[in-house]
Each structure stands twice: as structure tokens, then as C-alpha cells.
Design a protein around this motif. Sequence first.
Motif, PDB file in Angstrom:
ATOM      1  N   ASN A 138     -23.073  -7.649  -1.210  1.00  0.00           N
ATOM      2  CA  ASN A 138     -21.623  -7.462  -1.124  1.00  0.00           C
ATOM      3  C   ASN A 138     -21.020  -7.268  -2.512  1.00  0.00           C
ATOM      4  O   ASN A 138     -21.350  -8.001  -3.452  1.00  0.00           O
ATOM      5  N   ALA A 139     -20.129  -6.281  -2.613  1.00  0.00           N
ATOM      6  CA  ALA A 139     -19.432  -6.020  -3.875  1.00  0.00           C
ATOM      7  C   ALA A 139     -17.949  -5.828  -3.596  1.00  0.00           C
ATOM      8  O   ALA A 139     -17.557  -5.364  -2.520  1.00  0.00           O
ATOM      9  N   LEU A 140     -17.144  -6.189  -4.575  1.00  0.00           N
ATOM     10  CA  LEU A 140     -15.694  -6.002  -4.492  1.00  0.00           C
ATOM     11  C   LEU A 140     -15.227  -5.241  -5.722  1.00  0.00           C
ATOM     12  O   LEU A 140     -15.570  -5.613  -6.853  1.00  0.00           O
ATOM     13  N   VAL A 141     -14.460  -4.178  -5.502  1.00  0.00           N
ATOM     14  CA  VAL A 141     -13.843  -3.424  -6.590  1.00  0.00           C
ATOM     15  C   VAL A 141     -12.335  -3.609  -6.484  1.00  0.00           C
ATOM     16  O   VAL A 141     -11.733  -3.271  -5.460  1.00  0.00           O
ATOM     17  N   ILE A 142     -11.726  -4.149  -7.521  1.00  0.00           N
ATOM     18  CA  ILE A 142     -10.273  -4.319  -7.559  1.00  0.00           C
ATOM     19  C   ILE A 142      -9.699  -3.211  -8.433  1.00  0.00           C
ATOM     20  O   ILE A 142      -9.922  -3.181  -9.640  1.00  0.00           O
ATOM     21  N   GLY A 143      -8.992  -2.290  -7.808  1.00  0.00           N
ATOM     22  CA  GLY A 143      -8.448  -1.131  -8.509  1.00  0.00           C
ATOM     23  C   GLY A 143      -9.305   0.098  -8.260  1.00  0.00           C
ATOM     24  O   GLY A 143     -10.428   0.184  -8.751  1.00  0.00           O
ATOM     25  N   ARG A 207     -15.592 -13.949   2.509  1.00  0.00           N
ATOM     26  CA  ARG A 207     -16.814 -13.292   2.060  1.00  0.00           C
ATOM     27  C   ARG A 207     -17.198 -13.731   0.652  1.00  0.00           C
ATOM     28  O   ARG A 207     -16.343 -13.928  -0.211  1.00  0.00           O
ATOM     29  N   LYS A 208     -18.493 -13.872   0.436  1.00  0.00           N
ATOM     30  CA  LYS A 208     -19.031 -14.159  -0.890  1.00  0.00           C
ATOM     31  C   LYS A 208     -19.628 -12.873  -1.454  1.00  0.00           C
ATOM     32  O   LYS A 208     -20.333 -12.145  -0.756  1.00  0.00           O
ATOM     33  N   TYR A 209     -19.357 -12.614  -2.731  1.00  0.00           N
ATOM     34  CA  TYR A 209     -19.761 -11.351  -3.342  1.00  0.00           C
ATOM     35  C   TYR A 209     -20.870 -11.560  -4.371  1.00  0.00           C
ATOM     36  O   TYR A 209     -20.939 -12.598  -5.038  1.00  0.00           O
ATOM     37  N   ASP A 210     -21.693 -10.532  -4.494  1.00  0.00           N
ATOM     38  CA  ASP A 210     -22.720 -10.507  -5.533  1.00  0.00           C
ATOM     39  C   ASP A 210     -22.195  -9.859  -6.808  1.00  0.00           C
ATOM     40  O   ASP A 210     -22.773 -10.035  -7.881  1.00  0.00           O
ATOM     41  N   LEU A 211     -21.111  -9.105  -6.673  1.00  0.00           N
ATOM     42  CA  LEU A 211     -20.486  -8.478  -7.836  1.00  0.00           C
ATOM     43  C   LEU A 211     -19.009  -8.251  -7.546  1.00  0.00           C
ATOM     44  O   LEU A 211     -18.648  -7.736  -6.488  1.00  0.00           O
ATOM     45  N   ILE A 212     -18.167  -8.654  -8.487  1.00  0.00           N
ATOM     46  CA  ILE A 212     -16.742  -8.330  -8.446  1.00  0.00           C
ATOM     47  C   ILE A 212     -16.436  -7.509  -9.687  1.00  0.00           C
ATOM     48  O   ILE A 212     -16.653  -7.968 -10.815  1.00  0.00           O
ATOM     49  N   SER A 213     -15.969  -6.293  -9.477  1.00  0.00           N
ATOM     50  CA  SER A 213     -15.645  -5.393 -10.584  1.00  0.00           C
ATOM     51  C   SER A 213     -14.139  -5.176 -10.603  1.00  0.00           C
ATOM     52  O   SER A 213     -13.560  -4.699  -9.628  1.00  0.00           O
ATOM     53  N   ILE A 214     -13.509  -5.529 -11.716  1.00  0.00           N
ATOM     54  CA  ILE A 214     -12.052  -5.445 -11.836  1.00  0.00           C
ATOM     55  C   ILE A 214     -11.710  -4.284 -12.758  1.00  0.00           C
ATOM     56  O   ILE A 214     -12.118  -4.259 -13.922  1.00  0.00           O
ATOM     57  N   GLU A 215     -10.978  -3.316 -12.218  1.00  0.00           N
ATOM     58  CA  GLU A 215     -10.676  -2.095 -12.960  1.00  0.00           C
ATOM     59  C   GLU A 215      -9.220  -2.023 -13.410  1.00  0.00           C
ATOM     60  O   GLU A 215      -8.695  -0.943 -13.651  1.00  0.00           O
ATOM     61  N   ILE A 216      -8.544  -3.165 -13.477  1.00  0.00           N
ATOM     62  CA  ILE A 216      -7.168  -3.192 -13.979  1.00  0.00           C
ATOM     63  C   ILE A 216      -7.261  -3.457 -15.471  1.00  0.00           C
ATOM     64  O   ILE A 216      -7.405  -4.589 -15.912  1.00  0.00           O
TER      65      ILE A 216
END
Length: 260
Positions: A138-143, A207-216
Motif C-alpha cells: 500500500n502506498a499513499l501520494v499526497i498531492g 489502512r496502513k501504508y508501506d510508503l507515504i509520499s508527500i508532494e506538497i
Amino acid sequence: MPWIGGLAASKIVAGCALFIAATVIASVASRATRWRLGAGLVVSAACVIFSPKQPDYDTLSKGASVYFKAQNWGTVIDHAESIDGGLTMVTRRENQNGVVTTLLTNGKFQGNDAKNGEVQAQIGFAALPLLHQNIRENALVIGYGTGATSRVLHDAGFAHIDIAELSRDVVAMANTYFSDINDGVSHLPRVQTHITDGRNLLLLTPRKYDLISIEITSIWFAGAASLYNQEFYQLARSRLQPTAYCSNGFRCITWRPPIC
């Protein structure tokens, strides 16, 4: 009233104000005063009626209110206006390396398609943490921006990717004008796009993530400060797997004071 645009909405508000002023003047002012104030109302009404029918988008795209001086992003080729995203614009400019298309929000740079420039940075935002994370659940991209980073994570094989983007217009413009670098990733299988604030998404998701990428990447941008504080990083940590990573892009800006 985003469906009619900010300029038209301003004209409607101004027209209502003039109508109220005319009613008050007609009710309480003396005859001599009515003529003087009435003339002023006529001039004001003429200014509203004969003002430009649409904003100068090329000027608005220069971002002078954001960068403290006008930028030359090129000519605006498309725009959209909404409550959540403000004014989203796409510009196009020709330089020595070819034609560069740029995505802007209220004059603030979001990304472009310069293959030998900004695109490499957008890819790098995703590639760098992948060097340290071989789990692809699981991955999350913010932005969302131009969508390049989200596309890299999708190509890396994550089983599920959440994208949190505050502006629906940004996603639409990116998919229309930057599909060559994002492959329409927001609509691909295994990807779920949320038109919401990234902080709120983390607050509401189990949800639990293996990567959170913040693009702000610019802290002075409206709303970005909520992603640059201890409380947010504590929240992000609570949504990470034990071996997960949180990647946050920062822009280092050097300012040289003028010589007196």
C-alpha cells in the motif's frame, strides 16, 4: 458561485451593492443629494457593466502574488475555477529545448513536462524512497500535481495506491495535458483517487501504508502548513507499517540580499 467564475460573481455582488445603495439614497436622501450620489452610482454601474468580460489569465498565471515577482510560464491554454482548487491553469511556452507545458494553481507552480528538467525531479520523489522499500503493498501520494510520481509508484508494482488531491481540477488538467508522463494513473486499476485533504484522509482511513509520499513542496502555499508540523508526522507515523517510509519533498531556496 464557481460555475460562473470569480469575476462574474464579483460583478453580481457589486450590482447588488449598487442596487441597495440606490434604494437607500432614494429613501432617505434629499433631492440635491440624490442627484450627486445618483451620478456616482451611474459611474460605478458603468464601471461594472463595461469591465472586462473575463480575467487576464496570462497575467494571473505569472504568480506575482506568490513569488513576489512575475514569472514567465508562457501563454494560458486552458483554465478551470472551483472552490476547492481556486484557479487552475495550464500554460505553454517555447524555449531552446522545445515546448514546455506547465501546470499552475493560483499562479503557483505544480509541475511541467520538461523531460530533462522537472520531470526527473518528479520521478526522483518516488524513486528515492523505493531504494529503501522493497515491500509493494500500500502506498499513499499526497498531492497529485502532474501525476508523474503516482505513475512511478504504480509502475513499481504497489498492490494499492491512494492519491489524495485537494483539487479536482488539478487531476483533470493533469490527465488531459500531462498524460504522456502520468499515463492517466488516477484511473488505472489498483489506484484510488480521493478529492480531499491528505491529512483528513489519514485521519479517516484505517489502512496502513508501506510508503507515504508527500508532494506538497512549498510551505507558504495555502493549506500546506497542515502537512509540516509535529502533529501531522505523528499521524503519518501511526498509518505506517513497521518497516515503512514517509517521503516529503522540500525545496531549498537560497536568497541573496541586495547589496546596499
